[in-house]
Design an enzyme around this catalytic site. Structure first.
Site, PDB file in Angstrom:
ATOM      1  N   HIS A  37       0.777  -1.379   0.021  1.00 18.43           N
ATOM      2  CA  HIS A  37      -0.101  -0.005   0.157  1.00 18.43           C
ATOM      3  C   HIS A  37       0.727   1.286  -0.051  1.00 18.43           C
ATOM      4  CE1 HIS A  37      -2.517  -2.780   2.082  1.00 18.43           C
ATOM      5  NE2 HIS A  37      -3.405  -2.512   1.353  1.00 18.43           N
ATOM      6  N   GLY A 147      -2.835  -2.085  -6.854  1.00 10.55           N
ATOM      7  CA  GLY A 147      -1.529  -2.856  -6.914  1.00 10.55           C
ATOM      8  C   GLY A 147      -1.925  -4.067  -7.962  1.00 10.55           C
ATOM      9  N   LYS A 149      -0.858  -6.930  -7.760  1.00 14.43           N
ATOM     10  CA  LYS A 149      -1.041  -7.913  -7.070  1.00 14.43           C
ATOM     11  C   LYS A 149      -2.383  -8.632  -7.252  1.00 14.43           C
ATOM     12  CE  LYS A 149      -1.953  -9.238  -3.161  1.00 14.43           C
ATOM     13  NZ  LYS A 149      -2.861 -10.393  -2.285  1.00 14.43           N
ATOM     14  N   ASP A 150      -3.536  -7.730  -7.472  1.00 17.86           N
ATOM     15  CA  ASP A 150      -4.738  -8.051  -7.613  1.00 17.86           C
ATOM     16  C   ASP A 150      -5.091  -7.923  -9.133  1.00 17.86           C
ATOM     17  OD1 ASP A 150      -5.752  -8.618  -4.898  1.00 17.86           O
ATOM     18  OD2 ASP A 150      -5.317  -6.620  -4.539  1.00 17.86           O
ATOM     19  N   LYS A 184       3.400  -9.351  -0.493  1.00 16.03           N
ATOM     20  CA  LYS A 184       2.857  -8.590   0.404  1.00 16.03           C
ATOM     21  C   LYS A 184       1.240  -8.630   0.634  1.00 16.03           C
ATOM     22  CE  LYS A 184       6.575  -6.360   1.971  1.00 16.03           C
ATOM     23  NZ  LYS A 184       7.142  -6.153   3.658  1.00 16.03           N
ATOM     24  N   SER A 186      -2.418  -8.351   3.339  1.00 15.10           N
ATOM     25  CA  SER A 186      -2.779  -8.247   4.623  1.00 15.10           C
ATOM     26  C   SER A 186      -3.090  -9.499   5.103  1.00 15.10           C
ATOM     27  CB  SER A 186      -3.977  -7.248   4.798  1.00 15.10           C
ATOM     28  OG  SER A 186      -3.641  -6.103   4.235  1.00 15.10           O
TER      29      SER A 186
END
Ligand code: PAF
Length: 282
Positions: A37, A147, A149-150, A184, A186
């Site tokens: 983030h 991001g 990543k998604d 990374k 959450s």
């Protein structure tokens, strides 16, 4: 830096900024902020005069048996990270501020949202599109940061913005990894010590797939087959999917062509993690 949970206060602040000709960047998050983030906020701060971070665990993007109630939260730590990264305003609403008791309007998307994560999370992207659309209307940013990543989420948001003529530039930012390779997230906090070790198979599979493509391999069955083997060798891992798709349309590919997304979702114990890489074949 200010923090508010009130939509009208965000609107008033942004209007005041815009009157002064300042540009606004938005970083939508569900809080429990990490280095990933932070990289989005840093980028937003570098490219805009003012930065708004939304920090909201969006209930409507969680399925009935998913982790809404246990999703990690730490607004005090989030404030510190936002301040350090150069955010100007945190929007941290209560669910009631975002969703009236008789809320009944949703943004639904076909195709792009149906494969990959959409298969095992059928209402997820409807929840993501709806909340992101609301955030765009509340904040009216010039740019919004997401991001890589998604990766499917990024493709879905880009499509929504194009299809619904939203005048917002969508900026995709690289995956940030732990030193050992784990992307990374959450949700990494859910992992036990054992599971944390086992979770390394995701990045191992992704790096292997990417290496095969760099060596010239283009066949999805070969690339995904080898990646699935790596995942299957880890007893604590259960593969949800490993797929090769077009990075914009999220439609499956047998042979890599154009901008290709190779994406995986894997349960480590009960924690579902995702990872991916993008590869361009022209
Ligand atoms: O990526 C996330 O954290 C969420 O899906 C988002 C974009 C903030 C919407 O709730």
């Amino acid at each position: 830096m200010n923090i508010t949970g009130v939509i009208e206060e965000v609107r008033a602040q942004v209007k005041e900024w815009k009157r002064r000709g300042l540009s606004v960047g938005l970083v939508p998050t569900m809080g429990y902020l990490h280095e990933g983030h932070k990289s989005l906020i840093d980028r937003a701060a570098a490219e805009n005069d003012r930065v708004v971070v939304s920090d909201f665990v969006n209930p409507i993007q969680f399925g009935v048996n998913e982790d809404l109630s246990t999703y990690p939260r730490d607004i005090e730590a989030d404030k510190k990270l936002c301040q350090a990264a150069g955010a100007d305003l945190i929007f941290h609403p209560k669910p009631e501020e975002m969703y009236a008791a008789d809320f009944s309007t949703y943004v639904e998307m076909q195709k792009v949202s149906e494969g990959l994560c959409g298969k095992s999370r059928p209402t997820h992207f409807r929840g993501v599109c709806t909340v992101v659309c609301k955030l765009f209307h509340i904040v009216t940013p010039d740019r919004a940061y997401f991001g890589q990543k998604d990766a499917q989420q990024l493709a879905v948001i880009r499509r929504m913005v194009r299809d619904l003529d939203m005048d917002i530039q969508i900026v995709g930012c690289p995956i940030i990894r732990e030193e050992d390779g784990l992307a990374k997230s959450s949700r990494n906090t859910y992992l036990s010590v054992e599971e944390r070790k086992a979770a390394l198979v995701l990045s191992q599979a992704v790096f292997h797939g990417e290496a095969l493509m760099k060596q010239g391999e283009r066949r999805a069955d070969i690339i995904l087959g080898e990646m699935r083997e790596i995942l299957a060798a880890e007893p604590l891992a259960r593969t949800d999917y490993a797929e090769m798709v077009d990075a914009d349309s999220i439609q499956p590919l047998d042979v890599a062509e154009g901008r290709v997304l190779v994406a995986i979702a894997v349960f480590i114990g009960t924690t579902r993690l995702i990872d991916n890489f993008i590869f361009e074949v022209f």
